[in-house]
Design a protein around this motif. Structure first.
Motif, PDB file in Angstrom:
ATOM      1  N   LEU A  43      10.226 -95.302  98.290  1.00  0.00           N
ATOM      2  CA  LEU A  43       9.067 -94.587  98.964  1.00  0.00           C
ATOM      3  C   LEU A  43       9.223 -95.020 100.552  1.00  0.00           C
ATOM      4  O   LEU A  43       8.920 -95.970 100.917  1.00  0.00           O
ATOM      5  N   CYS A  95       2.485 -94.992 102.475  1.00  0.00           N
ATOM      6  CA  CYS A  95       2.105 -93.835 102.962  1.00  0.00           C
ATOM      7  C   CYS A  95       3.648 -93.550 103.429  1.00  0.00           C
ATOM      8  O   CYS A  95       3.953 -94.083 104.557  1.00  0.00           O
ATOM      9  N   GLU A 140      -0.474 -99.493  97.529  1.00  0.00           N
ATOM     10  CA  GLU A 140      -0.582 -98.288  98.122  1.00  0.00           C
ATOM     11  C   GLU A 140       0.483 -97.953  99.331  1.00  0.00           C
ATOM     12  O   GLU A 140       0.255 -98.447 100.383  1.00  0.00           O
ATOM     13  N   GLN A 158      -1.586 -88.049 100.401  1.00  0.00           N
ATOM     14  CA  GLN A 158       0.012 -88.432 100.959  1.00  0.00           C
ATOM     15  C   GLN A 158      -0.080 -90.018 100.512  1.00  0.00           C
ATOM     16  O   GLN A 158       1.231 -90.488 100.567  1.00  0.00           O
ATOM     17  N   GLN A 159      -0.891 -90.657  99.962  1.00  0.00           N
ATOM     18  CA  GLN A 159      -0.817 -92.259  99.492  1.00  0.00           C
ATOM     19  C   GLN A 159      -0.083 -92.011  98.271  1.00  0.00           C
ATOM     20  O   GLN A 159      -0.364 -91.264  97.494  1.00  0.00           O
ATOM     21  N   VAL A 160       0.849 -92.836  97.893  1.00  0.00           N
ATOM     22  CA  VAL A 160       1.788 -93.115  96.628  1.00  0.00           C
ATOM     23  C   VAL A 160       1.634 -94.581  96.270  1.00  0.00           C
ATOM     24  O   VAL A 160       1.935 -95.317  97.287  1.00  0.00           O
ATOM     25  N   ASP A 212       8.919 -96.308  93.716  1.00  0.00           N
ATOM     26  CA  ASP A 212       7.679 -95.750  92.765  1.00  0.00           C
ATOM     27  C   ASP A 212       8.097 -96.299  91.014  1.00  0.00           C
ATOM     28  O   ASP A 212       9.225 -96.717  90.922  1.00  0.00           O
TER      29      ASP A 212
END
Length: 190
Positions: A103, A171, A169, A144-146, A97
């Motif tokens: 992630l 998950c 994106e 929940q998507q980062v 991130d």
């Protein structure tokens, strides 16, 4: 910076790498002496492994391809040193991130390509293919998507890490959303 690449680590002074359109094929084929890495012969057993400081690592982002909810992106490894060296095995890759936090899990090994020893002369390039499963394809809830900010890449069997800006994106709760093939000769498509 070349339009066709997002660079990791330092600039590759004097090295031009041309990436072909991504076409996943199971056969790597031996490259010629025209500036591409080649599958090593038995004599390469005496050649040193490429040190991380001898490698320029970059993502050929403009050559990504997508299919059925997955995106495939070449990870390129160019010998920026002044000696011939070898690479073998799988690179490590993980999404980070904007704060540098990983992630989800690192990329798992994709057995599509059988690992072999690749010899790289100065200026030669080898590659692996990173696959990421798009968050929307995994039925990942929006909450929940980062967003990933960059990709962390380690050459095979090396602990020194390079980073490349690479936004997509994720998950993070889904295991196996990233996979990577073994290193093979040449730039993607050769």
């Amino acid at each position: 910076m070349m339009k066709s690449a997002r660079w990791a680590g330092g600039a590759l002074a004097g090295v031009t790498a041309i990436a072909a359109v991504l076409a996943l094929t199971a056969g790597a084929g031996a490259a010629t002496s025209s500036g591409k890495g080649h599958v090593a012969a038995a004599a390469s057993a005496t050649l040193p492994h490429c040190a991380a400081s001898e490698l320029g690592v970059w993502v050929a982002y403009d050559y990504k391809q997508g299919a059925l909810g997955s995106t495939f992106v070449p990870l390129e490894f160019t010998n920026v040193g002044n000696r011939t060296c070898t690479l073998t095995g799988y690179p490590a890759a993980a999404a980070l991130d904007s704060n540098g936090n990983q992630l989800g899990p690192a990329a798992v090994h994709n057995p599509l390509i059988t690992p072999s020893t690749i010899t790289l002369g100065p200026g030669q390039t080898a590659h692996a293919v990173l696959q990421y499963i798009q968050a929307v394809a995994t039925n990942c809830p929006v909450a929940q998507q980062v967003p990933a900010y960059e990709l962390q890449v380690n050459p095979p069997h090396r602990t020194i890490t390079d980073h490349a800006l690479f936004d997509f994106e994720t998950c993070p709760g889904n295991t196996g959303y990233l996979t990577v093939t073994a290193i093979r000769a040449g730039t993607q498509g050769t």
